[in-house]
Design a protein around this motif. Structure first.
Motif, PDB file in Angstrom:
ATOM      1  N   LEU A 171      -0.601   1.046  15.642  1.00  0.00           N
ATOM      2  CA  LEU A 171      -1.065   2.468  14.692  1.00  0.00           C
ATOM      3  C   LEU A 171      -0.745   3.428  16.229  1.00  0.00           C
ATOM      4  CD1 LEU A 171      -5.033   0.831  15.051  1.00  0.00           C
ATOM      5  CD2 LEU A 171      -3.610   2.093  13.058  1.00  0.00           C
ATOM      6  N   ILE A 172      -0.347   3.142  16.926  1.00  0.00           N
ATOM      7  CA  ILE A 172      -0.289   4.497  18.013  1.00  0.00           C
ATOM      8  C   ILE A 172       1.521   4.819  17.399  1.00  0.00           C
ATOM      9  CG2 ILE A 172       0.762   5.584  20.562  1.00  0.00           C
ATOM     10  CD1 ILE A 172      -2.417   3.229  21.164  1.00  0.00           C
ATOM     11  N   ARG A 173       2.220   3.581  17.566  1.00  0.00           N
ATOM     12  CA  ARG A 173       3.675   3.666  17.220  1.00  0.00           C
ATOM     13  C   ARG A 173       3.403   5.224  15.723  1.00  0.00           C
ATOM     14  NH1 ARG A 173       4.944  -1.603  18.019  1.00  0.00           N
ATOM     15  NH2 ARG A 173       5.616  -1.688  19.718  1.00  0.00           N
ATOM     16  N   ALA A 174       2.983   4.812  15.028  1.00  0.00           N
ATOM     17  CA  ALA A 174       2.778   5.326  14.066  1.00  0.00           C
ATOM     18  C   ALA A 174       2.052   6.710  13.884  1.00  0.00           C
ATOM     19  CB  ALA A 174       2.608   3.940  12.652  1.00  0.00           C
ATOM     20  N   ASP A 215      10.442 -16.835  20.611  1.00  0.00           N
ATOM     21  CA  ASP A 215      10.055 -15.711  20.291  1.00  0.00           C
ATOM     22  C   ASP A 215       8.963 -14.965  19.795  1.00  0.00           C
ATOM     23  OD1 ASP A 215      12.523 -16.783  19.315  1.00  0.00           O
ATOM     24  OD2 ASP A 215      11.937 -18.217  17.466  1.00  0.00           O
ATOM     25  N   ALA A 216       8.169 -15.018  21.228  1.00  0.00           N
ATOM     26  CA  ALA A 216       7.046 -13.878  20.881  1.00  0.00           C
ATOM     27  C   ALA A 216       7.481 -12.409  21.185  1.00  0.00           C
ATOM     28  CB  ALA A 216       6.336 -14.132  22.260  1.00  0.00           C
ATOM     29  N   LYS A 217       8.753 -11.863  20.232  1.00  0.00           N
ATOM     30  CA  LYS A 217       9.798 -10.614  21.028  1.00  0.00           C
ATOM     31  C   LYS A 217       9.016  -9.099  20.793  1.00  0.00           C
ATOM     32  CE  LYS A 217      14.068 -13.127  20.174  1.00  0.00           C
ATOM     33  NZ  LYS A 217      15.192 -13.177  19.888  1.00  0.00           N
ATOM     34  N   ARG A 218       7.963  -9.549  19.693  1.00  0.00           N
ATOM     35  CA  ARG A 218       7.001  -8.644  18.898  1.00  0.00           C
ATOM     36  C   ARG A 218       6.453  -8.720  20.136  1.00  0.00           C
ATOM     37  NH1 ARG A 218       3.632  -5.479  16.348  1.00  0.00           N
ATOM     38  NH2 ARG A 218       1.909  -6.602  13.953  1.00  0.00           N
ATOM     39  N   LEU A 219       5.417  -9.496  20.381  1.00  0.00           N
ATOM     40  CA  LEU A 219       3.995  -9.426  21.527  1.00  0.00           C
ATOM     41  C   LEU A 219       4.965  -9.134  22.806  1.00  0.00           C
ATOM     42  CD1 LEU A 219       1.130  -9.715  22.057  1.00  0.00           C
ATOM     43  CD2 LEU A 219       1.976 -11.851  22.724  1.00  0.00           C
ATOM     44  N   ARG A 220       5.684  -8.934  23.451  1.00  0.00           N
ATOM     45  CA  ARG A 220       6.134  -8.682  23.901  1.00  0.00           C
ATOM     46  C   ARG A 220       6.075  -7.059  24.964  1.00  0.00           C
ATOM     47  NH1 ARG A 220       8.343 -14.093  25.327  1.00  0.00           N
ATOM     48  NH2 ARG A 220      10.542 -13.240  23.980  1.00  0.00           N
ATOM     49  N   GLY A 221       7.198  -6.772  22.900  1.00  0.00           N
ATOM     50  CA  GLY A 221       7.778  -5.321  23.227  1.00  0.00           C
ATOM     51  C   GLY A 221       6.062  -4.266  23.056  1.00  0.00           C
ATOM     52  N   ASP A 222       4.880  -4.615  22.406  1.00  0.00           N
ATOM     53  CA  ASP A 222       4.133  -4.111  22.078  1.00  0.00           C
ATOM     54  C   ASP A 222       3.017  -3.660  23.047  1.00  0.00           C
ATOM     55  OD1 ASP A 222       4.312  -3.907  19.150  1.00  0.00           O
ATOM     56  OD2 ASP A 222       3.189  -6.101  18.827  1.00  0.00           O
ATOM     57  N   LEU A 223       2.954  -4.997  24.115  1.00  0.00           N
ATOM     58  CA  LEU A 223       2.519  -5.289  25.381  1.00  0.00           C
ATOM     59  C   LEU A 223       2.484  -3.815  26.647  1.00  0.00           C
ATOM     60  CD1 LEU A 223       2.541  -9.076  26.267  1.00  0.00           C
ATOM     61  CD2 LEU A 223       0.728  -7.308  26.726  1.00  0.00           C
ATOM     62  N   GLN A 224       4.322  -4.043  26.203  1.00  0.00           N
ATOM     63  CA  GLN A 224       4.968  -2.876  27.091  1.00  0.00           C
ATOM     64  C   GLN A 224       5.275  -1.584  26.762  1.00  0.00           C
ATOM     65  OE1 GLN A 224       9.032  -2.315  27.283  1.00  0.00           O
ATOM     66  NE2 GLN A 224       9.520  -3.327  28.961  1.00  0.00           N
ATOM     67  N   TYR A 225       4.621  -1.827  25.110  1.00  0.00           N
ATOM     68  CA  TYR A 225       4.269  -0.123  24.535  1.00  0.00           C
ATOM     69  C   TYR A 225       3.407   0.327  24.589  1.00  0.00           C
ATOM     70  CZ  TYR A 225       4.279   3.422  21.319  1.00  0.00           C
ATOM     71  OH  TYR A 225       3.293   4.201  20.698  1.00  0.00           O
ATOM     72  N   LEU A 226       2.213  -0.644  24.949  1.00  0.00           N
ATOM     73  CA  LEU A 226       0.458   0.083  24.800  1.00  0.00           C
ATOM     74  C   LEU A 226       0.470   0.294  26.431  1.00  0.00           C
ATOM     75  CD1 LEU A 226      -1.576   0.058  22.387  1.00  0.00           C
ATOM     76  CD2 LEU A 226      -2.088  -2.154  23.585  1.00  0.00           C
ATOM     77  N   SER A 227       0.755  -0.275  27.564  1.00  0.00           N
ATOM     78  CA  SER A 227       0.681   0.044  28.693  1.00  0.00           C
ATOM     79  C   SER A 227       0.587   0.450  29.234  1.00  0.00           C
ATOM     80  CB  SER A 227       1.796  -1.583  29.347  1.00  0.00           C
ATOM     81  OG  SER A 227       2.586  -1.610  29.559  1.00  0.00           O
ATOM     82  N   ALA A 228       1.784   1.771  28.343  1.00  0.00           N
ATOM     83  CA  ALA A 228       2.045   3.527  29.517  1.00  0.00           C
ATOM     84  C   ALA A 228       1.969   4.309  28.227  1.00  0.00           C
ATOM     85  CB  ALA A 228       3.747   3.501  28.911  1.00  0.00           C
ATOM     86  N   ARG A 229       0.453   4.239  27.171  1.00  0.00           N
ATOM     87  CA  ARG A 229       0.125   5.101  26.302  1.00  0.00           C
ATOM     88  C   ARG A 229      -1.179   5.850  27.276  1.00  0.00           C
ATOM     89  NH1 ARG A 229       4.112   6.403  23.571  1.00  0.00           N
ATOM     90  NH2 ARG A 229       3.110   8.075  22.956  1.00  0.00           N
ATOM     91  N   ASN A 230      -1.402   7.082  26.684  1.00  0.00           N
ATOM     92  CA  ASN A 230      -1.903   7.544  26.934  1.00  0.00           C
ATOM     93  C   ASN A 230      -3.345   7.741  25.956  1.00  0.00           C
ATOM     94  OD1 ASN A 230      -3.902   8.948  29.502  1.00  0.00           O
ATOM     95  ND2 ASN A 230      -3.034  11.786  28.459  1.00  0.00           N
ATOM     96  N   GLU A 231      -3.069   7.556  24.780  1.00  0.00           N
ATOM     97  CA  GLU A 231      -4.229   7.674  23.580  1.00  0.00           C
ATOM     98  C   GLU A 231      -4.728   6.550  23.923  1.00  0.00           C
ATOM     99  OE1 GLU A 231       0.378   8.363  21.877  1.00  0.00           O
ATOM    100  OE2 GLU A 231      -0.520   6.929  23.626  1.00  0.00           O
ATOM    101  N   PRO A 239       6.611  -1.964  31.521  1.00  0.00           N
ATOM    102  CA  PRO A 239       7.399  -0.471  32.128  1.00  0.00           C
ATOM    103  C   PRO A 239       7.071   0.165  33.505  1.00  0.00           C
ATOM    104  CG  PRO A 239       5.568   0.324  30.986  1.00  0.00           C
ATOM    105  CD  PRO A 239       5.878  -1.826  31.094  1.00  0.00           C
ATOM    106  N   ALA A 240       7.766   1.149  33.801  1.00  0.00           N
ATOM    107  CA  ALA A 240       8.020   1.878  35.101  1.00  0.00           C
ATOM    108  C   ALA A 240       6.268   2.773  35.169  1.00  0.00           C
ATOM    109  CB  ALA A 240       9.322   2.869  35.663  1.00  0.00           C
TER     110      ALA A 240
END
Length: 419
Positions: free
Chosen positions: A262-265, A292-308, A336-337
């Motif tokens: 949702l946030i990416r879009a 093969d949980a690449k999508r989930l790991r990427g989503d965890l990383q992305y969501l963890s840094a969002r202010n939305e 992420p940092a």
């Protein structure tokens, strides 16, 4: 008129407060109709309201769409109206469950291989032994059931062959073999018929569902998640003060990916409702540690840094089925940092439940896994019903609250690549 004044004029709620809320509950791997969650909310909400001195009334859901209910609450002197939707995937769960005993034993072999051969099982044990034991329980139980059935079948075969060989000669071995096979199959079927009490087959199907695709989401589940995202996106355009997504157990990792999408879009409006994410009793590492949980790991990383959004993760060491106080982002090795979420803290079952109540529930492991959705007779700062039906949004409620000091927030997963 500034935005804060405009918001107050539109909804009657001051900036940061809530008068109207949409709640989207994503259950875990559960084949049962979602009415169970309505009844649980009704029963436990009434009990928590009685204990804590507020009012909470359920009524039928208003409008169409997903299964749900409406709540009218008065908490801290404030009236709040809530529409709750259950994002249903129980049909997908039912379809994923093997209908035959041989298929379940084949699932056992595939699942054990995936977790053991890749080293995921040993790394999971470094986090919490409780959920790993819960994962090993169906494996051990199914093997034990097989051995018992084999023992009984072989014993009957040997008894008939030895006792009747003088009377019917070579026919004794054939008769013994046939009756032994009947007893072997009948014993396995009897064990399966008791699964409503033992949960052996249910748990095996649960772990096998993630292991089958090695942590990736099956196509039918991805389609359902996209539909969930559309439903939540629509709510984010409604005249409400907060949209709260609640993911319980394996529903938590589905929520992570849905919210990240949702946030990416760009589907979270800047001036829309506050967005909150409450993950409860999460078992994210059981999936994110797979290769093969690449999508989930990427989503965890992305969501963890969002202010939305505001993301709060609540578990409890007393819940042996959850990875209690394990930061799902950090232990997956993708922090992420600029990580800011989730806020990880404990529901503190041993303190928020009276000694008598804790004594009653302590060894009811599956019931404790749902305690986050239930009443506490000595509530502390976690109250599911105040979070979902109270006048404060999630970010406001836990603003300044420190995370639990005993949380596990270092990288443990072997696989850290992301999509």
């Amino acid at each position: 008129m500034d935005h804060a004044a405009e918001k107050t004029a539109q909804t009657g709620a001051p900036e940061g407060g809530v008068r109207r809320r949409r709640v989207f509950y994503i259950p875990g791997y559960d084949p049962i109709h979602p009415r169970r969650y309505r009844e649980l909310y009704r029963k436990e909400g009434a009990e928590q309201a009685r204990i804590s001195g507020y009012t909470l009334n359920l009524s039928p859901k208003r409008g169409g769409g997903a299964y749900g209910w409406h709540v009218d609450a008065t908490i801290d002197g404030e009236d709040v109206a809530v529409d709750v939707d259950v994002l249903v995937w129980s049909d997908i769960v039912r379809d994923s469950m093997s209908n035959t005993i041989p298929a379940t034993y084949a699932q056992l072999a595939r699942t054990a291989w995936e977790y053991i051969a890749t080293g995921a099982l040993w790394r999971l044990m470094k986090l919490r032994k409780g959920p790993v034991i819960a994962a090993l329980y169906p494996v051990g139980a199914l093997i034990l059931q097989l051995l018992v059935a084999l023992g009984l079948g072989w014993g009957l075969f040997a008894l008939i062959r030895g006792g009747l060989s003088d009377m019917i000669g070579g026919w004794a071995a054939g008769l013994g073999g046939a009756l032994g096979l009947v007893l072997f199959v009948g014993t396995l079927r009897w064990f399966k018929s008791k699964d409503a009490k033992t949960f052996v087959y249910y748990l095996m199907h649960d772990y096998a569902y993630s292991a089958r695709y090695r942590g990736a989401n099956p196509p039918d589940l991805e389609r359902r998640m996209a539909a969930f995202a559309d439903t939540i996106a629509q709510a984010l355009r409604d005249d409400v003060d907060e949209v709260l997504v609640v993911g319980h157990s394996s529903g938590a990792h589905l929520a992570v990916s849905i919210l990240a999408d949702l946030i990416r879009a760009g589907r979270v409006p800047d001036r829309g409702p506050k967005l909150g994410f409450l993950s409860l009793g999460q078992v994210v590492p059981m999936v994110s540690f797979l290769r093969d949980a690449k999508r989930l790991r990427g989503d965890l990383q992305y969501l963890s840094a969002r202010n939305e959004l505001a993301w709060v993760d609540v578990t409890a060491p007393g819940d042996g089925c959850a990875f209690a106080l394990c930061d799902p982002v950090s232990v997956s090795g993708v922090a992420p940092a600029d990580k800011r979420w989730p806020l990880v803290f404990s529901a503190q079952f041993t303190k928020s439940l009276s000694p008598a109540r804790w004594k009653t529930l302590r060894w009811r492991f599956f019931r404790l896994h749902f305690q986050y959705l239930c009443a506490f007779d000595r509530p502390l700062d976690y109250d599911y019903f105040q979070i979902t039906a109270g006048p404060m949004n999630l970010r406001q409620r836990y603003d300044g609250r420190p995370p639990s000091a005993s949380r596990i927030d270092h990288a443990v997963s072997k696989f850290t690549d992301i999509a």
